[in-house]
Design a protein around this motif. Structure first.
Motif, short mmCIF file in Angstrom:
data_model
loop_
_atom_site.label_atom_id
_atom_site.label_comp_id
_atom_site.label_asym_id
_atom_site.label_seq_id
_atom_site.Cartn_x
_atom_site.Cartn_y
_atom_site.Cartn_z
N VAL A 1 0.84 -1.20 0.00
CA VAL A 1 0.00 0.00 0.00
C VAL A 1 0.88 1.25 0.00
CG1 VAL A 1 -1.61 1.37 1.40
CG2 VAL A 1 -2.01 -1.09 1.07
N PRO B 1 -5.15 2.94 -5.90
CA PRO B 1 -5.23 2.16 -4.66
C PRO B 1 -5.26 0.66 -4.92
CG PRO B 1 -6.85 3.93 -4.67
CD PRO B 1 -6.25 3.88 -6.04
N VAL C 1 -7.35 -0.53 1.65
CA VAL C 1 -7.42 -1.33 0.42
C VAL C 1 -8.90 -1.60 0.13
CG1 VAL C 1 -5.17 -2.44 0.69
CG2 VAL C 1 -7.19 -3.57 1.59
#
Length: 138
Positions: free
Chosen positions: A89, A99, A122
């Motif tokens: 991430v 993302p 996420v």
């Protein structure tokens, strides 16, 4: 239009089955880079996943693609595996990539992601087709 990207999929790289986890990487069209994972992700197997993720970020094929972790074959993820996900991430954010998306079929894996708050950073999907169908609205 929703399945058009499937016709231009690159072959899946062979799964590396080291330490009880199998990892393979696939490009779907020009939009998606999929990391397929099967097995248990714990402190023994997390380094194998970390190595595959590092390769994805350094192989030059991400560009502006969305990275999708396909955890449909994962039945356990421990803190070490969640750490690898958190690192991915951060790397995606630093590289200004879209993302990350995660496909989760196992209730224990989904629970681990939810309990740790990873579900806030996420996008979680029930299957790969849904994860690669459309952009997430802002």
């Amino acid at each position: 239009m929703g399945t058009e990207h499937r016709r231009s999929a690159e072959p899946v790289q062979p799964a590396a089955s080291l330490d009880g986890v199998a990892v393979s990487v696939e490009s779907l069209g020009h939009r998606w880079r999929i990391v397929h994972v099967a097995g248990e992700i714990d402190m023994i197997t997390a380094p194998s996943l970390r190595a595959a993720v590092t390769e994805v970020f350094t192989d030059g094929l991400l560009d502006d693609r969305t990275l999708v972790f396909d955890f449909t074959g994962v039945d356990f993820i421990g803190s070490s595996g969640l750490g690898v996900l958190a690192e991915a991430v951060q790397r995606a954010e630093v590289a200004a990539l879209p993302p990350l998306r995660v496909v989760v079929a196992s209730r224990p894996v989904r629970r681990a992601i939810d309990v740790t708050g990873m579900d806030a950073v996420v996008a979680i999907f029930p299957d790969l087709a849904t994860a690669t169908a459309e952009a997430i609205p802002d």
